[in-house]
Design a protein around this motif. Structure first.
Motif, PDB file in Angstrom:
ATOM      1  N   LEU A 232     -14.859  30.473 -26.572  1.00 31.25           N
ATOM      2  CA  LEU A 232     -14.217  29.578 -27.677  1.00 31.25           C
ATOM      3  C   LEU A 232     -14.854  28.403 -27.911  1.00 31.25           C
ATOM      4  O   LEU A 232     -14.961  27.564 -26.905  1.00 31.25           O
ATOM      5  N   GLN A 233     -15.082  28.036 -29.098  1.00 32.50           N
ATOM      6  CA  GLN A 233     -15.779  26.957 -29.483  1.00 32.50           C
ATOM      7  C   GLN A 233     -15.342  26.091 -30.839  1.00 32.50           C
ATOM      8  O   GLN A 233     -14.966  26.910 -31.685  1.00 32.50           O
ATOM      9  N   PHE A 234     -15.177  24.967 -30.725  1.00 35.29           N
ATOM     10  CA  PHE A 234     -14.591  24.117 -31.897  1.00 35.29           C
ATOM     11  C   PHE A 234     -15.274  22.920 -31.621  1.00 35.29           C
ATOM     12  O   PHE A 234     -15.946  22.564 -30.909  1.00 35.29           O
ATOM     13  N   ILE A 235     -14.919  22.039 -32.937  1.00 35.78           N
ATOM     14  CA  ILE A 235     -15.496  20.592 -33.090  1.00 35.78           C
ATOM     15  C   ILE A 235     -14.460  19.681 -33.126  1.00 35.78           C
ATOM     16  O   ILE A 235     -13.219  19.975 -33.384  1.00 35.78           O
ATOM     17  N   VAL A 236     -14.527  18.539 -32.138  1.00 34.97           N
ATOM     18  CA  VAL A 236     -13.585  17.210 -32.093  1.00 34.97           C
ATOM     19  C   VAL A 236     -14.169  16.389 -32.896  1.00 34.97           C
ATOM     20  O   VAL A 236     -15.396  15.583 -32.913  1.00 34.97           O
ATOM     21  N   GLN A 237     -13.413  15.796 -33.818  1.00 42.13           N
ATOM     22  CA  GLN A 237     -14.114  14.699 -34.695  1.00 42.13           C
ATOM     23  C   GLN A 237     -12.909  13.424 -34.351  1.00 42.13           C
ATOM     24  O   GLN A 237     -11.840  13.465 -34.629  1.00 42.13           O
ATOM     25  N   VAL A 238     -13.615  12.134 -34.158  1.00 48.60           N
ATOM     26  CA  VAL A 238     -12.841  10.880 -33.878  1.00 48.60           C
ATOM     27  C   VAL A 238     -13.052  10.236 -35.301  1.00 48.60           C
ATOM     28  O   VAL A 238     -14.312  10.007 -35.656  1.00 48.60           O
ATOM     29  N   TYR A 239     -11.936   9.901 -35.810  1.00 53.62           N
ATOM     30  CA  TYR A 239     -12.178   9.146 -37.261  1.00 53.62           C
ATOM     31  C   TYR A 239     -11.651   7.574 -36.714  1.00 53.62           C
ATOM     32  O   TYR A 239     -10.574   7.421 -35.687  1.00 53.62           O
ATOM     33  N   THR A 240     -11.794   6.558 -37.639  1.00 53.46           N
ATOM     34  CA  THR A 240     -11.154   5.346 -37.470  1.00 53.46           C
ATOM     35  C   THR A 240     -10.111   5.260 -38.702  1.00 53.46           C
ATOM     36  O   THR A 240     -10.509   5.791 -39.886  1.00 53.46           O
ATOM     37  N   SER A 241      -8.940   4.322 -38.322  1.00 52.12           N
ATOM     38  CA  SER A 241      -8.068   4.206 -39.660  1.00 52.12           C
ATOM     39  C   SER A 241      -7.463   2.903 -39.274  1.00 52.12           C
ATOM     40  O   SER A 241      -7.197   2.401 -38.264  1.00 52.12           O
ATOM     41  N   SER A 242      -7.153   2.089 -40.362  1.00 46.78           N
ATOM     42  CA  SER A 242      -6.583   0.931 -40.240  1.00 46.78           C
ATOM     43  C   SER A 242      -4.852   0.886 -40.599  1.00 46.78           C
ATOM     44  O   SER A 242      -4.236  -0.013 -40.877  1.00 46.78           O
ATOM     45  N   SER A 243      -4.413   2.189 -40.870  1.00 47.96           N
ATOM     46  CA  SER A 243      -3.064   2.372 -41.319  1.00 47.96           C
ATOM     47  C   SER A 243      -2.142   2.126 -40.040  1.00 47.96           C
ATOM     48  O   SER A 243      -2.465   2.243 -38.809  1.00 47.96           O
ATOM     49  N   THR A 244      -1.001   1.459 -40.458  1.00 48.82           N
ATOM     50  CA  THR A 244       0.043   1.044 -39.359  1.00 48.82           C
ATOM     51  C   THR A 244       0.716   2.222 -38.796  1.00 48.82           C
ATOM     52  O   THR A 244       1.357   2.159 -37.904  1.00 48.82           O
ATOM     53  N   CYS A 245       0.918   3.214 -39.633  1.00 45.88           N
ATOM     54  CA  CYS A 245       1.435   4.455 -39.019  1.00 45.88           C
ATOM     55  C   CYS A 245       0.688   5.305 -38.215  1.00 45.88           C
ATOM     56  O   CYS A 245      -0.490   5.899 -38.461  1.00 45.88           O
ATOM     57  N   THR A 246       1.290   5.321 -37.191  1.00 46.80           N
ATOM     58  CA  THR A 246       0.375   6.018 -35.859  1.00 46.80           C
ATOM     59  C   THR A 246       0.958   7.438 -35.487  1.00 46.80           C
ATOM     60  O   THR A 246       0.760   7.784 -34.571  1.00 46.80           O
ATOM     61  N   ILE A 247       1.903   7.762 -36.161  1.00 45.94           N
ATOM     62  CA  ILE A 247       2.572   8.721 -35.596  1.00 45.94           C
ATOM     63  C   ILE A 247       2.322  10.247 -36.879  1.00 45.94           C
ATOM     64  O   ILE A 247       2.594   9.962 -37.706  1.00 45.94           O
ATOM     65  N   GLY A 248       1.701  11.135 -36.368  1.00 47.83           N
ATOM     66  CA  GLY A 248       1.296  12.191 -37.098  1.00 47.83           C
ATOM     67  C   GLY A 248       2.138  13.255 -37.609  1.00 47.83           C
ATOM     68  O   GLY A 248       3.340  13.164 -36.845  1.00 47.83           O
ATOM     69  N   PRO A 249       1.910  14.136 -38.464  1.00 49.37           N
ATOM     70  CA  PRO A 249       2.894  15.300 -38.610  1.00 49.37           C
ATOM     71  C   PRO A 249       2.970  16.312 -37.644  1.00 49.37           C
ATOM     72  O   PRO A 249       2.193  16.193 -36.828  1.00 49.37           O
ATOM     73  N   SER A 250       4.270  16.935 -37.751  1.00 46.58           N
ATOM     74  CA  SER A 250       4.737  17.755 -36.575  1.00 46.58           C
ATOM     75  C   SER A 250       5.189  19.123 -37.379  1.00 46.58           C
ATOM     76  O   SER A 250       5.774  19.147 -38.315  1.00 46.58           O
ATOM     77  N   TYR A 251       4.939  20.288 -36.403  1.00 43.22           N
ATOM     78  CA  TYR A 251       5.715  21.533 -36.911  1.00 43.22           C
ATOM     79  C   TYR A 251       7.000  21.221 -36.159  1.00 43.22           C
ATOM     80  O   TYR A 251       7.269  21.270 -34.949  1.00 43.22           O
ATOM     81  N   THR A 252       7.993  21.587 -37.154  1.00 45.17           N
ATOM     82  CA  THR A 252       9.626  21.395 -36.396  1.00 45.17           C
ATOM     83  C   THR A 252      10.348  22.913 -36.546  1.00 45.17           C
ATOM     84  O   THR A 252      11.742  22.792 -36.354  1.00 45.17           O
ATOM     85  N   GLY A 253      10.135  23.801 -36.990  1.00 41.53           N
ATOM     86  CA  GLY A 253      10.780  25.131 -37.165  1.00 41.53           C
ATOM     87  C   GLY A 253      10.455  25.925 -38.445  1.00 41.53           C
ATOM     88  O   GLY A 253       9.337  25.807 -38.919  1.00 41.53           O
TER      89      GLY A 253
END
Length: 448
Positions: A113-134
């Motif tokens: 299993l192979q995949f890529i990890v990308q680290v990016y920078t952001s200045s947004s004050t929102c630090t909570i990402g989206p989520s799957y809820t049902g």
């Protein structure tokens, strides 16, 4: 070949090809895996000098081994952790292995299993990402028949107001189609997307459907998956019966009731994901995955949407305690007040006198033996001023004496007719036998 005599099926994964991480934050995410045989799946780092079961040295990573420094991997749970300190791209190479038994040290198979990890920078004050809820809980296992059309509603939530859901990366089996992402009219943070699939016979076994939401800030939520087991029927709760179904208790129950019972269509296990039998006031609230089957990942029972599936009333002891004439004990058992009727009394009537009535000075008690008799008593009363002589006759009729029989006497009296009947029958039978014998002997004598 497996110990159960079947050919082994290698594990699969629905990992997103690019994992997005925001600089300056720590993350932990699950590598989504599935195994049709229901085997234990473990993850490990790929090696350039791995020894395969045939004792051959193999290069499992093709030059990208150890290229994700600082990351940790939990082999048993396939959980990966990383602190995104630097902006950039990193290649990750893992191996997924399946084990039929927990004590095994050699895997049945190994899949890269192979995949890529990308680290990016952001200045947004929102630090909570989206989520799957049902609506299906993450990690759910759903049983689907071949040719059965499945329509699921996937729900997603963004973490901050003013942020929208820009995309959902999905990984699904062939033939599954997805609808458009639609924002909720009642909750601007919530989005829905439909998934439709009619599995063919070739889809037998485990099929992963994974969701990875991405918001308008580029933040990526954790990948959450639902497993569909094709050609495996999920257990169902039985609620069609002759009377009240298989649920117990029904009717009115006490507020302290803590044991509830319902039957299922097949053998079941406790669900691996968080699921409860929840009780609601009459509504259309639903709960899925109350029980799971025993096959593979354990197909969960379907949602219950019928508000009359298990109706009952909870006894309101407080309301009854406020009722007149009712008291409530500490065990919430209703005890009615008992009113004792007053004892009636008799007041002497002054119009009735005893003048001219003599009181017996003595009585002769009846002993129960001897002939019937009448007892007469005469009493004379006098006073110092005047003397009045009155003769009064009081008649007391006694009943005839009652003969008391002992049990032994009763037995003797019952035996007398039996003995007489026995003697009589014996005498008659003897006479008849003598006559028959005489006739028989006479015939013999005549024939000689």
């Amino acid at each position: 070949m497996r110990a159960d005599g079947h050919y082994n099926t290698a594990p699969t994964s629905a990992m997103v090809p690019v994992k997005l991480l925001r600089q300056g934050f720590s993350y932990t995410w699950l590598i989504p895996t599935a195994d049709t045989d229901g085997d234990i799946v473990k993850c490990r780092w790929a090696s350039a000098t791995a020894v395969v079961p045939t004792n051959v040295i193999a290069d499992e990573c093709a030059g990208i081994c150890g290229t994700f420094p600082g990351a940790t991997l939990n082999s048993s749970s396939c959980m990966m952790s990383y602190t995104a300190s630097s902006v950039g791209f990193w290649a990750v190479s893992l191996m997924m292995e399946d084990y039929e038994f927990s004590w095994q040290t050699t895997s049945m198979s190994a899949v890269p299993l192979q995949f890529i990890v990308q680290v990016y920078t952001s200045s947004s004050t929102c630090t909570i990402g989206p989520s799957y809820t049902g609506t299906r809980p993450a990690g759910a296992c759903v049983g689907v028949d071949i040719g059965q059309t499945v329509v699921e509603q996937a729900i997603f939530t963004v973490g901050c107001s003013g942020v929208t859901l820009s995309d959902v990366i999905t990984s699904s089996p062939p033939g599954m189609s997805r609808g458009t992402v639609t924002q909720s009219s009642s909750n601007p943070l919530e989005y829905t997307m439909s998934m439709t699939w009619t599995p063919a016979a070739s889809a037998w076994g485990s099929n992963l459907v994974c969701y990875t939401p991405i918001d308008s800030l580029g933040q990526q939520g954790n990948t959450q998956c639902v497993t569909y087991l094709v050609a495996v029927t999920a257990p169902e709760l039985i609620y069609t019966s002759y009377v009240n179904g298989t649920m117990s208790p029904v009717g009115t129950v006490m507020s302290t009731q803590n044991v509830w019972r319902v039957e299922c269509t097949k053998a079941v296990n406790r669900p691996s994901s968080v699921a409860y039998i929840r009780f609601y006031q009459t509504s259309t609230a639903t709960q899925v995955g109350v029980v799971t089957g025993t096959e593979f990942c354990g197909p969960q029972s379907r949602p219950i949407t019928d508000p009359n599936f298990w109706p009952f009333n909870i006894f309101n002891s407080a309301a009854y305690a406020n009722m007149t004439g009712m008291t409530t004990s500490s065990t919430t058992t209703i005890i009615p007040n008992v009113t004792t009727q007053a004892v009636s009394t008799t007041t002497a009537n002054p119009a009735i006198t005893t003048t001219g009535i003599t009181v017996p000075s003595s009585t002769t008690p009846y002993t129960g033996t001897g002939p019937s008799s009448t007892i007469r008593t005469t009493t004379t009363t006098s006073s110092s001023t005047s003397t009045t002589s009155t003769t009064s006759t009081t008649s007391t009729t006694t009943v005839p004496p009652v003969q008391i029989l002992q049990p032994s006497e009763i037995i003797k009296k019952c035996q007398q007719p039996v003995i007489l009947g026995t003697l009589l029958s014996t005498t008659v039978v003897g006479v008849i036998s003598s006559v028959i014998y005489g006739v028989f002997m006479a015939k013999i004598a005549a024939s000689m």
